[in-house]
Motif scaffolding. Sequence first.
Motif, PDB file in Angstrom:
ATOM      1  N   LYS A 220       4.503  -5.484  15.293  1.00  0.00           N
ATOM      2  CA  LYS A 220       5.756  -4.736  15.171  1.00  0.00           C
ATOM      3  C   LYS A 220       6.939  -5.674  14.914  1.00  0.00           C
ATOM      4  CE  LYS A 220       5.661  -1.871  18.773  1.00  0.00           C
ATOM      5  NZ  LYS A 220       6.038  -0.671  19.571  1.00  0.00           N
ATOM      6  N   LYS A 227      11.078  -5.033   7.304  1.00  0.00           N
ATOM      7  CA  LYS A 227      12.017  -3.941   7.019  1.00  0.00           C
ATOM      8  C   LYS A 227      13.431  -4.475   6.866  1.00  0.00           C
ATOM      9  CE  LYS A 227      13.371   0.627   8.823  1.00  0.00           C
ATOM     10  NZ  LYS A 227      14.844   0.430   8.892  1.00  0.00           N
ATOM     11  N   VAL A 383       2.028   2.900   4.166  1.00  0.00           N
ATOM     12  CA  VAL A 383       2.887   3.283   5.287  1.00  0.00           C
ATOM     13  C   VAL A 383       4.132   2.400   5.335  1.00  0.00           C
ATOM     14  CG1 VAL A 383       3.029   3.498   7.790  1.00  0.00           C
ATOM     15  CG2 VAL A 383       0.935   4.159   6.600  1.00  0.00           C
ATOM     16  N   ALA A 384       3.968   1.102   5.093  1.00  0.00           N
ATOM     17  CA  ALA A 384       5.104   0.179   5.140  1.00  0.00           C
ATOM     18  C   ALA A 384       6.156   0.556   4.094  1.00  0.00           C
ATOM     19  CB  ALA A 384       4.625  -1.254   4.916  1.00  0.00           C
ATOM     20  N   ARG A 386       6.791   3.577   2.998  1.00  0.00           N
ATOM     21  CA  ARG A 386       7.490   4.747   3.539  1.00  0.00           C
ATOM     22  C   ARG A 386       8.521   4.327   4.579  1.00  0.00           C
ATOM     23  NH1 ARG A 386       3.484   8.900   5.947  1.00  0.00           N
ATOM     24  NH2 ARG A 386       5.498   9.933   6.340  1.00  0.00           N
ATOM     25  N   MET A 387       8.167   3.351   5.404  1.00  0.00           N
ATOM     26  CA  MET A 387       9.101   2.846   6.410  1.00  0.00           C
ATOM     27  C   MET A 387      10.325   2.219   5.753  1.00  0.00           C
ATOM     28  SD  MET A 387       8.566  -0.340   9.043  1.00  0.00           S
ATOM     29  CE  MET A 387       8.602  -1.448   7.609  1.00  0.00           C
ATOM     30  N   LEU A 392      10.144   6.438   7.986  1.00  0.00           N
ATOM     31  CA  LEU A 392       9.511   6.185   9.271  1.00  0.00           C
ATOM     32  C   LEU A 392      10.255   5.061   9.985  1.00  0.00           C
ATOM     33  CD1 LEU A 392       5.743   6.107   8.197  1.00  0.00           C
ATOM     34  CD2 LEU A 392       6.835   7.921   9.536  1.00  0.00           C
ATOM     35  N   ALA A 397       5.795   3.828  12.148  1.00  0.00           N
ATOM     36  CA  ALA A 397       4.965   3.222  11.106  1.00  0.00           C
ATOM     37  C   ALA A 397       3.769   2.506  11.726  1.00  0.00           C
ATOM     38  CB  ALA A 397       5.796   2.251  10.274  1.00  0.00           C
ATOM     39  N   GLU A 400       1.239   4.998  12.786  1.00  0.00           N
ATOM     40  CA  GLU A 400       0.564   5.613  11.641  1.00  0.00           C
ATOM     41  C   GLU A 400      -0.451   4.663  11.014  1.00  0.00           C
ATOM     42  OE1 GLU A 400      -0.470   8.325   8.580  1.00  0.00           O
ATOM     43  OE2 GLU A 400       0.329   8.526  10.620  1.00  0.00           O
TER      44      GLU A 400
END
Length: 422
Positions: A220, A227, A383-384, A386-387, A392, A397, A400
């Motif tokens: 994380k 991010k 998924v990343a 989308r984050m 997310l 994320a 998911e």
Amino acid sequence: MQVTRRQLTGALAALPLFPMLGACGARRDGALTIWAMGNEGANLPALLKTLSLPAAMPPIEVQPLPWTAAHEKLLTGFAGGSLPAIGQVGNSWIAEMAAIGAITPVPASAEPILADQFAAVVDTNRIAGRTWAVPWYVDTRLQFYRKDLFARAGHAAPPADWASWKAALHRVKQLAGNGNYALLYPLNEYEQLTTLALSAGARMLRDNGARGAFSDPEFKAALAFYKSLFDEGLAPLASSAQISNVWNEFARGYFSVFLSGPWTIGDMKSRLPATMRGKWGTAPNPGPNGIGSAAPGGSSLVVFAGTENPGAAWEVLTRLLSPAAQLDFHELTGSLPARRSVWRQAGLASDAAVAPFATQLDHATALPKVPEWERIVTEMQVVAERMVRGQLSVDAAAKEIDRRADRLLEKRRWMLEKGKAL
């Protein structure tokens, strides 16, 4: 009905873990056949001519394969009993090949050639306490960067820790001017996030590779840092397909750092304009508190299960890894040698563009050794993205990615319960 690569991989991975269908492929007049890919496959016949093989050695035939078809060829060759004696296998495929019983472990007689190699690359080929392949050439990914812009920002090279690295990127972006960025992290490529995760010490899978560990604090932390690079405008929200010409964009300053491997060195020399000569360099990846990690890459050589003459196969493989052959191999292909001693002989350790790859390989970390890994990181990157696009949070994320990984690993959990997984 057409069978996809994913369907075939899944079907074969569920098979019993022992060699199938008798001896591997037919050999003309008892010849040893070698499958090799790309540039290496094209140059292997010339390399074989330099080896001093025993007179009793059977004839050797090389079948070059394109990388785009190699994975399917290996799987269908195994299913049809037509694999060769020796093969080149991407390091990320070793776990899959071992799981389905397609390859044989490295015998004790060949183990000494592993002592002169990069530990992380060798570790990639070790599963359940056994070594299944011998690294043939190595690579990894690190930073290619604009030396001139970093020098103007007050840095001889990109800083080694995340906080200082990000601060330098902000300064570089400012110097590059409006509309430009500091970093290219294409949203459709998983290697960048994987590199950050390895640098943060993330394990990514747990329970003997049976479940995702993407909700661990280490992953994380990497996910949040990844991010932030987009949130702070250091990297564009773009896929690799949206960058029309990487070399032109790098030269004009649209981005000043990107992640790639040693194959890019030749492109930098041949595709960048003459005005960029001396204005680019390579550097190890940053980590939270110093030099970061990366996934060890390259290709290995294996002897396939069921070959009619395993002694001769291992003899050829061992000679292909001799220092003299490794040096010839580097001169023929430009690939980075697996053996450290050959780096010194070839002058690579003192080459300013190449030497950082040795440093990065010394800080590399083997990826999880499960056949499903490539599918897992593909889902991770979906998924990343989308984050990064704001759909997310970091926590959501991570959860998911765990959910998707656990779904892909369902068969592995069943095999572990039945004692059938490596």
